[in-house]
Design a protein around this motif. Structure first.
Motif, PDB file in Angstrom:
ATOM      1  N   ASN A 553     -12.519 -10.687   1.262  1.00 14.87           N
ATOM      2  CA  ASN A 553     -13.385 -10.841   0.278  1.00 14.87           C
ATOM      3  C   ASN A 553     -12.502 -11.204  -1.052  1.00 14.87           C
ATOM      4  N   PHE A 554     -12.633 -12.343  -1.723  1.00 20.63           N
ATOM      5  CA  PHE A 554     -12.371 -12.794  -3.069  1.00 20.63           C
ATOM      6  C   PHE A 554     -10.939 -12.997  -2.854  1.00 20.63           C
ATOM      7  N   PHE A 555     -10.250 -13.118  -1.817  1.00 24.75           N
ATOM      8  CA  PHE A 555      -9.033 -13.238  -1.620  1.00 24.75           C
ATOM      9  C   PHE A 555      -8.269 -14.288  -2.473  1.00 24.75           C
ATOM     10  N   THR A 556      -8.846 -15.640  -2.406  1.00 25.81           N
ATOM     11  CA  THR A 556      -8.357 -16.833  -2.914  1.00 25.81           C
ATOM     12  C   THR A 556      -8.514 -16.604  -4.385  1.00 25.81           C
ATOM     13  N   ILE A 557      -9.564 -16.220  -5.206  1.00 17.92           N
ATOM     14  CA  ILE A 557      -9.532 -15.988  -6.540  1.00 17.92           C
ATOM     15  C   ILE A 557      -8.731 -14.768  -7.133  1.00 17.92           C
ATOM     16  N   ARG A 558      -8.527 -13.893  -6.387  1.00 17.74           N
ATOM     17  CA  ARG A 558      -7.707 -12.714  -6.765  1.00 17.74           C
ATOM     18  C   ARG A 558      -6.224 -13.312  -6.975  1.00 17.74           C
ATOM     19  N   THR A 559      -6.081 -14.065  -5.976  1.00 22.08           N
ATOM     20  CA  THR A 559      -4.593 -14.373  -5.415  1.00 22.08           C
ATOM     21  C   THR A 559      -4.334 -15.497  -6.777  1.00 22.08           C
ATOM     22  N   PHE A 560      -5.088 -16.444  -7.043  1.00 21.90           N
ATOM     23  CA  PHE A 560      -4.960 -17.384  -8.173  1.00 21.90           C
ATOM     24  C   PHE A 560      -4.867 -16.876  -9.392  1.00 21.90           C
ATOM     25  N   MET A 561      -5.567 -16.014  -9.769  1.00 23.02           N
ATOM     26  CA  MET A 561      -5.510 -15.274 -11.053  1.00 23.02           C
ATOM     27  C   MET A 561      -4.256 -14.573 -11.091  1.00 23.02           C
ATOM     28  N   ALA A 562      -3.758 -13.858 -10.220  1.00 20.70           N
ATOM     29  CA  ALA A 562      -2.562 -13.130 -10.188  1.00 20.70           C
ATOM     30  C   ALA A 562      -1.577 -13.997 -10.636  1.00 20.70           C
ATOM     31  N   MET A 563      -1.572 -15.268  -9.858  1.00 20.19           N
ATOM     32  CA  MET A 563      -0.481 -16.122  -9.784  1.00 20.19           C
ATOM     33  C   MET A 563      -0.403 -16.984 -11.582  1.00 20.19           C
ATOM     34  N   PHE A 564      -1.625 -17.211 -11.958  1.00 22.91           N
ATOM     35  CA  PHE A 564      -1.940 -17.539 -13.150  1.00 22.91           C
ATOM     36  C   PHE A 564      -1.274 -16.571 -14.076  1.00 22.91           C
ATOM     37  N   LEU A 565      -1.751 -15.393 -14.193  1.00 25.59           N
ATOM     38  CA  LEU A 565      -1.189 -14.267 -15.198  1.00 25.59           C
ATOM     39  C   LEU A 565       0.288 -13.933 -14.865  1.00 25.59           C
ATOM     40  N   GLY A 566       0.764 -14.359 -13.898  1.00 25.74           N
ATOM     41  CA  GLY A 566       2.294 -14.066 -13.520  1.00 25.74           C
ATOM     42  C   GLY A 566       2.428 -12.705 -13.190  1.00 25.74           C
ATOM     43  N   ILE A 567       1.623 -12.128 -12.358  1.00 19.49           N
ATOM     44  CA  ILE A 567       1.822 -10.448 -11.912  1.00 19.49           C
ATOM     45  C   ILE A 567       1.829 -10.746 -10.576  1.00 19.49           C
ATOM     46  N   ASP A 568       2.011 -12.011  -9.582  1.00 17.36           N
ATOM     47  CA  ASP A 568       2.194 -11.990  -8.514  1.00 17.36           C
ATOM     48  C   ASP A 568       3.335 -11.427  -7.950  1.00 17.36           C
ATOM     49  N   THR A 569       4.578 -11.486  -8.701  1.00 14.71           N
ATOM     50  CA  THR A 569       5.653 -10.965  -8.317  1.00 14.71           C
ATOM     51  C   THR A 569       6.136  -9.655  -8.564  1.00 14.71           C
ATOM     52  N   CYS A 570       5.255  -8.963  -9.297  1.00  9.30           N
ATOM     53  CA  CYS A 570       5.511  -7.663  -9.706  1.00  9.30           C
ATOM     54  C   CYS A 570       5.624  -6.600  -8.488  1.00  9.30           C
ATOM     55  N   LYS A 571       6.321  -5.630  -8.472  1.00  4.96           N
ATOM     56  CA  LYS A 571       6.340  -4.755  -7.261  1.00  4.96           C
ATOM     57  C   LYS A 571       5.684  -3.225  -7.637  1.00  4.96           C
ATOM     58  N   THR A 572       5.535  -2.997  -8.902  1.00  6.77           N
ATOM     59  CA  THR A 572       5.009  -1.748  -9.399  1.00  6.77           C
ATOM     60  C   THR A 572       3.655  -1.850 -10.134  1.00  6.77           C
ATOM     61  N   TYR A 573       3.030  -0.859 -10.223  1.00  2.00           N
ATOM     62  CA  TYR A 573       1.724  -0.739 -11.189  1.00  2.00           C
ATOM     63  C   TYR A 573       2.069  -0.837 -12.670  1.00  2.00           C
ATOM     64  N   ASP A 574       3.134  -0.324 -12.941  1.00  2.00           N
ATOM     65  CA  ASP A 574       3.618  -0.289 -14.241  1.00  2.00           C
ATOM     66  C   ASP A 574       3.806  -1.664 -14.737  1.00  2.00           C
ATOM     67  N   ALA A 575       4.515  -2.633 -13.865  1.00  2.00           N
ATOM     68  CA  ALA A 575       4.995  -3.709 -14.154  1.00  2.00           C
ATOM     69  C   ALA A 575       3.806  -4.531 -14.474  1.00  2.00           C
ATOM     70  N   ARG A 576       2.827  -4.669 -13.459  1.00  2.00           N
ATOM     71  CA  ARG A 576       1.652  -5.305 -13.629  1.00  2.00           C
ATOM     72  C   ARG A 576       0.752  -5.152 -14.622  1.00  2.00           C
ATOM     73  N   GLN A 577       0.839  -3.715 -15.043  1.00  2.00           N
ATOM     74  CA  GLN A 577      -0.082  -3.397 -16.159  1.00  2.00           C
ATOM     75  C   GLN A 577       0.540  -3.902 -17.365  1.00  2.00           C
ATOM     76  N   TYR A 578       1.730  -3.950 -17.737  1.00  2.00           N
ATOM     77  CA  TYR A 578       2.452  -4.238 -18.790  1.00  2.00           C
ATOM     78  C   TYR A 578       2.317  -5.726 -19.137  1.00  2.00           C
ATOM     79  N   ILE A 579       2.246  -6.696 -18.274  1.00  2.00           N
ATOM     80  CA  ILE A 579       2.176  -8.120 -18.143  1.00  2.00           C
ATOM     81  C   ILE A 579       0.758  -8.413 -18.534  1.00  2.00           C
ATOM     82  N   LEU A 580      -0.276  -7.630 -17.795  1.00  2.00           N
ATOM     83  CA  LEU A 580      -1.629  -7.917 -18.185  1.00  2.00           C
ATOM     84  C   LEU A 580      -1.959  -7.647 -19.226  1.00  2.00           C
ATOM     85  N   LEU A 581      -1.560  -6.750 -20.153  1.00  2.00           N
ATOM     86  CA  LEU A 581      -2.054  -6.093 -21.550  1.00  2.00           C
ATOM     87  C   LEU A 581      -1.309  -7.103 -22.372  1.00  2.00           C
TER      88      LEU A 581
END
Length: 1674
Positions: A553-581
């Motif tokens: 469910n929602f895989f395509t959009i979730r992956t698209f948004m992750a790539m768009f925001l640049g968090i697709d390569t992050c390996k940790t929660y903290d790294a993803r949160q930092y980029i998102l903020l």
């Protein structure tokens, strides 16, 4: 398999043959699972050496051998062993590939006797079959183990399916005993040794083992063998010991019992039952196919008892069935040894093939492993091995006892992996690759040496599919590379760039959907799109989906948004949160950040506001946040989303995309496999989006042959590949780039390809070999692949037969997935049709189908046509024709997907109409040739051979030209000239196979003959009307005279006779000769009118008249015959039919296919059969002649002469080399000719002279080409050789006493004399041909000869400028072509007729004829006819000032067919086309577009003949040079001198060459006048201009005269500057539609291009030139 005769068994017997007596006579009343215990003796036979044999066959470099021959070897062997067991009263329980398990069920008290019986059986097997040699040098040996004791039978399953296995100590011991045995040994288990009669059996101990080795059975004097066997027979209740072979097994002759049959069918796989129910022979159940093997092994605790085992295996069975059946998997075997139960599951059996079977098998294996490890009692270890590849699937055993099993290297590998890698799910590298699952689902394992396995490849541990592991991992798998450019998709990329430009201009969301079958290069195309979109101010997000994503469910959009925001390569929660903020803190309120936790796997604290929301509110708010993020982004940059494999977008993502497209501008590019295959889209929202107005659909088409060759060179890293490999790839890839890759990979893996460094001094490739590769297939871009240091070429290893190479397993699997979706009847039809060939006749199909009715066949064919498996041959041509007629024929079609309607009435009506069409179709073809190849390879070799023999014997009687073309061999009297070709075929005389006249036709013939005899030379003027055939307009119509588009009124006699007097070709021709010719020509015209009238009446009454069927015969009879004979190993006959194929394709003007089959024929000469016995000289001469004719057609003049002279030499017909020899031979041939004339009679040679006739006809054909070749040579001596060859052709024809040959030779000699300037002989032989034709019968072949004669006369008159007579002859020839339904001849006639009308400026009639030419070429899908039509349309725009079809339409046709080998073989036509395009671009000053067609035309100059259309093309090419010279004079004066010299030289050459077609003299003089004018030689210019006027008047070229008048006014006499109306009108010329008059067209005649004088003074730049010599009219 010995004695397999399925029809001898009843329905019950067929079912019973698949199960043992233990089941047949068992208890069916109990509920499953249940256990039944008994005592008995077990015999285990293992065939050692089979694994090595498997490896040997699978790695055989000949590649035309494999599992089928392996299975044949095994099957005969096993069948004999089974028969031996049955003779001794045994019951064969199970087959396991190279082993079998037999049982003697007996009471405990009698077990010692039965052990002795089993030992006797074992010795009999060892004695008869213990050692067997195979043809590959390996031995098969038998190892036997025996055990006895307590045995339990376990019945598992449910109400639909049943399985059984035997368990117990005796079962364990028999396997151990067999393991202890060596080849040719018999081992008794400990318990068996305890229970046997030791007085009868001599044994020896095995060290450290309780089991014993049997040495022999003791010879006891008092032992009564007969009473022993009788006693044993009494002990065995159901089985009997047979003294005869009449009844080997009681179960095979049971009386009908519906209940028993119903029970037994549960033990037989449904795939097999379907084929049995369809009454297919047992042999047809066996085939070679790629499958996926899953071996499951359950190892139990030592504490497990029988009931534990029974319960665990039943639970495992239930789970496995639940998992694999929905995915089309099947359980094939179930057996128990060593406290372990093994299940063999198979994906991809007949009827079960799926495109994603490897992924399904791995998913199933993982689920089975998880369940069995967790939920089963007493299970210690669960091990699973999964492999994919080609195996034998079929019946093994004897006629009365056999089983369906799988055998092959991949089966062995899966079993070994299961045992050597315990406790996990393992798979091989091929399964891993074919699954297309991400690499993080696999872990490479260390390689372990496994018994009997050589080169297993990489073994992987399958970790299973985890959604968490897949987060954000959807990157494109294809990366763009500058060294691996995208080929053949420029049109598609242009569409992308154009639509993207519009998107940036208007800011409205748009979707491009590229749809195409698997392997069409969609992934590489998406990588190219992602690259093209990466410009400043543009953000590209590219992803590739997999099938599993559709369920997430929602895989395509979730992956698209992750790539768009640049968090697709992050390996940790903290790294993803930092980029998102950092990216969204100023866009989204902090209290809503927690909504992104599950989406992006972050840990923002949950706010109070969000905690109070329900799930729907949370989802809505989350989507609003995503849209807001994207809204903010598109304000700064263009957003481009690229999705590969878009058919796997999940439903929730489609819903979000729908909302997104309405709110923000986004540009989406998708690729997809055909979504509408089953009439359903993934969801309603997807249907809405894809059918929306903002979606552009582009259907990808196959790549052209030239691009396939470029791709092959690219993949291999070479600059060129061998000719055989080019042909192989073009024919078998079918334009699919993935197929091309797989074919190359398969050849490379099997060591077929060889690579060589190209040396600098390497000799140039032979002209014949490069006939097509250098002109068509080899691309300029391939040169860019050369390395700086070394370049490589790829060749084929010696002694490799490419035609026998089997399909790679990947391609075979693709085709079989389609085949397995059919029911058994459809599969049988497809498999039988595959033996016939890609194109086949329904008559032959019915002949080889086993016991089918015609109605059943037609119903099945209709279903296959509706499924797009087959296509009616005529419908295929019509479909291709519609593509040509459409304006959008180039590369891809842009269209909207249409929704299917489901009205029951319409469906039924369409089905009935389709069935009617199928019943009326004699010839059908495969829509996908790949399916034909795959289905063909499913047959075993002996089956193929039998069917090939059956097909060949059926086809040979139809291997001749169609009746419309007069019948006979394509090479005249071919079968009479080759020894053995009249054997084993029906006696058939070419002449006797002509049109069979009905009584009405016979009456008409008599009437015509009597009428024509009474005809006298006409005293009145000829009818000057231009007739429109009744089939076109219904009535004859007379073209208006004195209108703006016709010549002045008056008869052709009045306009022609004065021209004869002015003719300066030869001054000694008397006026009486002219009048005599005119009278004969008038007589011929009147005779043709009578023929047209009378035969037209007979055709109306004879509804059986059909059009030319030679193309269908070549493709559905001759080509398959060559293949059948090759498959049968009858290479002499195959060589014969390959030559017939080549001749047939030459007859059909398809030089490329003729070239292909000649190469195939030549390759056969390298085989040992021909090396030892030599080739028939006549056959070799035919090969040389056909190669010479193809070379001539392709403009290879020197090569053609060489080959034709060699052919004549082989035919014992000398041709002189020196001019002195030519002089003396001319005298001899003239004497022979005079002798023939004096003794002239009209009779045929006796029937025994056919071989001599074959030689004479072939000699005549060689000489016919030879005189034309010499006529192209400008050397004076060549004229003598040309006339000699034409005269020798006449003598050969007269010696044959064949009217058609004689008339043809007279016309050719007349044309030769015309070209050489001998007008007396020219007119004499023209009259002789006409008079000779009066003796012909005007039906069948006689009528065809008359039509050809009229066509030849029309062409000659056109060349000489006698346009009124050319028009009258052409119009009559056209009517006869209509009646004869000869489209190939019709194109030639219509083109000549159009040209005569065009030069006469009779535009209204010319447009009418042009519409007929277009209609005919479209109707018959003839690319050469279409090319002639396009060339004529370009001529109208360039020289008449109006259009019939737009320039863009013409340009698209040329570009789309630049790689069409058939069209490219027409050098004269292509010269005209390319020159016309170059003229167009030069006139409108588009010099960048001018270069390519001009260079193409320049390359063709040396490959053209001196025909009318070659000269016309030459004229246009010189015009290109003249326009280029003007440009150089104006812009590059320093380069003008060199080009000026070339132009003057070419003008002189053109003037000389136009002696064969003086109608173009006016054009040449016009161009020469313009050149002199540009050089500031006004006097010379005026002289040439005056000669141009004289020539245009003399030869009736009013088209050129109208242009000359404008040039004269513009250059010399005009009082004021003229307007160039052509340039003002281009490209929007007025369109002249059929039926319009000149008055309706307006002042179109003013639209003539002005040849302007350069606007600079060039005297200082170009020195004074020498005065041009005048060129008299030759």
């Amino acid at each position: 398999m010995a004695g397999l005769r399925q029809n001898e068994l009843s329905a019950l017997g067929k079912a019973a043959a698949h199960v043992p007596d233990l089941i047949v006579y068992g208890d069916f009343s109990q509920e499953v699972p249940f256990i039944e215990s008994f005592d008995g003796v077990l015999l285990f036979v293992d065939i050692s050496g089979f694994t090595a044999l498997t490896e040997k066959f699978s790695t055989d470099t000949k590649m035309d051998r494999g599992a089928d021959e392996l299975t044949q070897t095994l099957n005969h062997y096993v069948g004999d062993i089974v028969e031996e067991v049955l003779v001794f009263g045994g019951d064969v329980l199970k087959f396991a590939g190279d082993a079998l398990l037999a049982l003697w069920k007996v009471e405990r008290c009698h077990i010692s006797d039965i052990i002795t019986l089993a030992v006797k059986c074992s010795f009999s097997i060892q004695q008869e079959y213990g050692v067997r040699d195979t043809e590959v040098g390996l031995e098969l040996r038998v190892k036997i183990g025996l055990s006895a004791g307590h045995i339990s039978k376990v019945i598992l399953g449910d109400n639909k399916y049943r399985y059984f296995l035997v368990i117990g100590r005796a079962v364990d011991e028999v396997r151990l005993a067999q393991n202890l045995a060596k080849a040719s040994e018999i081992i008794l288990s400990p318990n068996c040794w305890e229970l046997c009669d030791r007085n009868l059996i001599e044994v020896e101990r095995i060290p450290d083992e309780r089991a014993v080795r049997v040495r022999y059975i003791k010879n006891i004097p008092d032992f009564d063998t007969e009473s022993f066997f009788e006693r044993c027979a009494m002990h065995l209740h159901q089985n009997r010991i047979s003294e005869t072979f009449e009844v080997l097994r009681n179960a095979s002759v049971l009386a009908p019992n519906e209940d028993l049959e119903k029970h037994l069918r549960k033990y037989v796989m449904r795939n097999i039952l379907r084929k049995i129910d369809d009454n297919q022979p047992l042999e047809y159940l066996s085939e070679l196919r790629p499958v996926t093997i899953v071996f499951v092994n359950l190892q139990f605790d030592d504490s497990a008892n029988t009931h534990h085992l029974c319960k665990a295996i039943q639970d495992a069975y239930s789970k496995i069935i639940a998992v694999i059946h929905p995915l089309s998997g099947k359980i094939n075997k179930l057996f128990m040894f060593d406290k372990g139960c093994t299940l063999l599951c198979i994906f991809g059996l007949p009827g079960d093939k799926q495109a994603d079977e490897s992924a399904n098998a791995l998913d199933s294996a993982h689920a089975i492993h998880a369940f069995c490890s967790r939920a089963l009692m007493k299970v210690k270890i669960v091990s699973i091995g999964v492999t994919s590849g080609p195996v034998f699937c079929g019946v093994v055993g004897h006629r009365v006892r056999h089983e369906y099993t799988v055998i092959g290297r991949k089966v062995n590998l899966a079993a070994r992996m299961m045992m050597y890698y315990p406790g996990i799910v393992t798979c091989d590298a091929i399964t891993c690759a074919k699954s297309k699952l991400p690499s993080h689902f696999f872990e490479e394992l260390p390689l372990i040496e496994m018994k009997g396995v050589v080169n297993p490849g990489t073994v992987y541990h399958f970790l299973g599919v985890s959604e968490k592991a897949m987060i954000y991992k959807a990157y494109l798998t294809k990366e763009r590379s500058e060294y691996y450019p995208l080929l053949g998709r420029k049109k598609e990329t242009d569409i992308f760039e154009n639509l993207l430009f519009e998107f940036k201009c208007y800011g409205k969301s748009h979707i491009i959907m590229y749809e195409g079958p698997m392997g069409y290069g969609k992934s590489q195309l998406m990588a190219e799109m992602a690259y093209l979109g990466q410009w400043a101010g543009q953000k590209v997000v590219a992803m590739e989906l997999a099938k599993i994503n559709m369920c997430q469910n929602f895989f395509t959009i979730r992956t698209f948004m992750a790539m768009f925001l640049g968090i697709d390569t992050c390996k940790t929660y903290d790294a993803r949160q930092y980029i998102l903020l950092g990216k969204i803190h100023d866009i989204i309120d902090e209290e809503y950040l927690c909504l992104l936790n599950n989406l992006f796997h972050v840990k923002f604290p949950t706010s109070e506001k969000v905690s109070k929301m329900n799930n729907n509110a949370k989802n809505e708010e989350m989507e609003r946040i995503l849209v807001k993020i994207l809204e903010n982004a598109v304000e700064k940059e263009v957003l481009i989303l690229v999705i590969d494999e878009a058919q796997f977008i999940d439903s929730a993502s489609w819903d979000f995309l729908d909302n997104l497209l309405q709110k923000i501008p986004i540009f989406i590019v998708m690729s997809s496999s055909p979504i509408n295959t089953k009439g359903k889209l993934p969801c309603l929202t997807a249907a809405k989006i894809l059918h929306g107005p903002d979606t552009t659909y582009i259907h990808l088409r196959e790549l052209t042959p030239s691009v396939i060759i470029q791709k092959a060179c690219q993949d291999l890293g070479v600059v060129s590949i061998a000719r055989e490999l080019e042909t192989f790839l073009i024919q078998r890839s079918h334009g699919n780039p993935f197929y091309c890759e797989e074919l190359l990979r398969n050849l490379h893996l099997n060591n077929v390809l060889q690579f060589h460094v190209v040396e600098e001094d390497e000799e140039r490739e032979d002209e014949w070999d490069s006939l097509f590769t250098t002109t068509v297939l080899k691309s300029e871009e391939s040169k860019n692949l050369e390395s700086e240091n070394e370049s490589y070429i790829c060749t084929i290893r010696q002694n490799v037969k490419l035609h026998s190479i089997m399909l790679p397993p990947t391609l075979k699997g693709i085709a079989l997935a389609e085949l397995d979706n059919m029911n058994p009847s459809e599969q049988m039809v497809v498999k039988c049709a595959s033996v016939i060939g890609v194109t086949f006749t329904t008559e032959l199909l019915l002949y080889i189908l086993p016991e089918w009715t015609k109605m059943k066949m037609y119903q099945t064919l209709t279903a296959l046509v509706e499924s797009n498996i087959f296509q009616c041959f005529i419908e295929r041509r019509d479909l291709k024709a519609t593509e040509f007629s459409s304006e959008r024929t180039l590369f891809s079609k842009i269209m909207k997907p249409t929704q299917q309607k489901s009205d029951l009435g319409i469906v039924v009506s369409n089905r009935l109409n389709q069935e009617e069409r199928v019943m009326g179709s004699k010839v059908m073809t495969f829509c996908t040739p790949l399916l034909q190849e795959a289905a063909y390879e499913l047959w075993l070799k002996n089956q193929k051979k039998a069917l090939h023999l059956k097909c060949a014997s059926f086809l040979e009687k139809n291997a001749h030209r169609c009746k419309c073309c007069g019948g006979g061999d394509f090479i005249s009297f071919h079968r009479h000239a080759v020894e053995g070709m009249l054997e084993n075929i029906d006696a058939w005389d070419g002449k006797a196979e002509q049109v069979a006249e009905s009584e009405l036709e016979h009456t008409v013939l008599m009437l015509v003959s009597q009428t024509l005899k009474k005809l006298e030379p006409p005293k009145q003027e000829a009818n000057t009307c231009f007739s429109i055939p009744g089939s076109r307009r219904g009535t004859k119509a007379t073209v208006l005279e004195s209108s703006g588009d016709t010549i002045a009124s008056g008869t052709w006699e009045e306009t022609r006779i004065p021209r004869r007097r002015e003719n300066t070709i030869e001054t000694n021709v008397t006026l009486q000769d002219s009048f005599r010719a005119e009278d004969t020509e008038m007589e011929f015209l009147k005779r043709m009118d009578e023929i047209i009238f009378i035969t037209g009446m007979s055709k109306k009454t004879d509804k059986s008249v059909s059009s030319c069927e030679c193309e269908e015969i070549v493709e559905s009879v001759i080509v398959p015959l060559s293949q059948h004979c090759t498959a049968l190993g009858n290479y002499t006959r195959a060589f014969y039919y390959l030559l017939e194929c080549a001749s047939g394709y030459v007859h059909l003007s398809n030089n490329y296919m003729a070239f292909t089959y000649l190469n195939t024929a030549e390759s056969l000469l390298k085989l040992s059969e021909f090396q030892e016995n030599g080739v028939d000289p006549f056959e070799e001469s035919v090969l040389c002649y056909l190669k010479g004719e193809v070379s001539y057609n392709m403009g290879q003049i020197t090569l053609a002469k060489k080959l034709l002279k060699k052919a004549l030499s082989l035919l014992k017909k000398g041709f002189p080399i020196t001019i002195v020899g030519a002089f003396f031979m001319s005298m001899l041939e003239t004497s022979r000719h005079l002798s023939h004339q004096k003794q002239q009679t009209f009779w045929q040679l006796s029937s025994g002279k056919q071989k001599r006739l074959a030689v004479l006809h072939l000699q005549g054909h060689c000489l016919s080409l030879l005189w034309q070749l010499f006529s192209l040579d400008l050397a004076r001596s060549s004229k003598k050789f040309s006339r000699l060859a034409a005269l020798m052709k006449v003598n050969c024809a007269e010696e044959s006493h064949d009217d058609s040959q004689i008339i043809s030779s007279y016309m050719e000699f007349s044309l030769c004399c015309q070209l050489l300037g001998y007008q007396h002989d020219w007119m004499k032989y023209e009259l002789m041909a006409i008079r000779r034709s009066s003796h012909l019968r005007v039906v069948g072949e006689g009528l065809l000869i008359i039509t050809k004669l009229a066509s030849s006369l029309a062409y000659m008159k056109l060349c000489l400028g006698n346009l009124p007579l050319a028009i009258q002859l052409g119009s009559r020839a056209h009517e006869l072509c209509e009646q004869l339904k000869k489209p190939k001849l019709g194109y030639v006639v219509l083109l000549d007729l159009f040209s005569a009308l065009f030069f006469s400026t009779r535009y209204q009639d010319a447009v009418q004829v042009l519409s007929w030419l277009e209609e005919l070429s479209i109707q018959h899908n003839d690319v050469i006819g279409q090319g002639c039509f396009i060339s004529s349309c370009l001529n109208l725009m360039l020289y008449a000032g109006f259009s019939f079809r737009s320039f863009d339409h013409c340009l698209d046709f040329v570009l789309a067919n630049e790689s069409n080998c058939i069209l490219m073989s027409q050098n004269n036509l292509m010269l005209g086309l390319y020159s016309s395009l170059a003229i167009w671009f030069a006139r409108i000053q588009e010099w960048s577009n001018f270069i390519q067609p001009f260079e193409q035309a320049r390359r063709l100059m040396r490959r053209t003949s001196a025909s009318l259309y070659a000269n016309h093309g030459f004229c246009k090419f010189v015009e290109c040079e003249v326009l280029l010279l003007r440009k150089y004079i104006e812009e590059k004066p320093d380069k003008a001198r060199e080009l000026r010299n070339k132009v003057i030289k070419n003008c002189d050459l053109l003037m000389t060459q136009c002696s064969t077609s003086p109608i173009f003299y006016a054009r040449v003089y016009h161009l020469k006048a313009y050149v002199q004018l540009m050089l500031d030689h006004d006097e010379n210019s005026q002289n040439f201009l005056e000669k141009a006027f004289q020539s245009s008047e003399l030869y009736g070229n009013y088209l050129e005269r109208s242009w000359l008048e404008i040039s004269k006014e513009w250059w010399f006499t005009g009082s004021c500057p003229m307007k160039d109306w052509w340039l003002k009108t281009v490209p929007d010329f007025p369109e002249w539609k059929v039926g319009m008059t000149a008055a309706e067209m307006g002042d179109f005649y003013k639209n003539k291009y002005l040849l302007k004088v350069p606007e600079i003074d060039i005297l200082s730049q170009i020195p004074e030139t020498i005065m041009e010599h005048e060129h008299p009219i030759v």
